[in-house]
Design a protein around this motif. Sequence first.
Motif: not given
Length: 208
Positions: A25-43
């Motif tokens: 429920s947090s974004p994490g400090f590194d942008a890679c986590y939010m980026s993977m959340a978007r990749q998963l949503g798109q998949a």
Amino acid sequence: MARLTFDVMSKKDGEMKSICVNCGSSPGFDACYMSMARQLGQALANGNYELIYGGADVGLMGEVANTVLKAGGVVRGIIPESFAHKVSHQGLTELRVVGSMHERKMMMFDLSDAFVALPGGFGTIEEFTEILTWSQLGLHTKPCGLINVDGYFDPFFSFLDNAVSRGFMKPEHRKMLLVSNEPDGLINQMASYKAPVVEKWVGVKTRT
Ligand code: AMP
């Protein structure tokens, strides 16, 4: 006492239509986590999978949901009334407000054909490992997998390997946990998953 219920009558065996995502429920400090959340949503949207999740609009949770919605997909959120007023997502296909965390997890389980975890904290690990635990007990055969973003789960894998080598987990149960570095690889693994038929206990003689 909550009961596991199964809604498989309308599906072919093993068919995946809806995927539950447990994640921070947090974004994490590194942008890679939010980026993977978007990749998963798109998949998920590309594969026409319904997203079942915790119903919040914050952190990785909110990012997965928003990506699926933007891509025209279906998102069902389940959130307890105790914090629905603080973080519930107002734009979902469906938001179910329930009375407790236990009710929420039961409903997420019932609505989902498979379970995916992204990085997160206590909530993520608790929800995801509960589903694995039910699988280990033979209560269901739904696939469970992690996306190991930037090696985030490596210490968790070490913990599990340690549990196997010290006699607290069977290797067959360790292998139930599917892993990939990206969403499509994980979804493919989940689609062909066959649950092991192995007794839970290590070194214990049970009554028949
Ligand atoms: P955590 O990894 O501790 O951030 O917890 C995330 C998981 O726990 C999600 O999959 C949610 O189902 C649940 N959860 C924890 N915090 C929240 C929150 N603020 N809003 C909605 N769900 C949450």
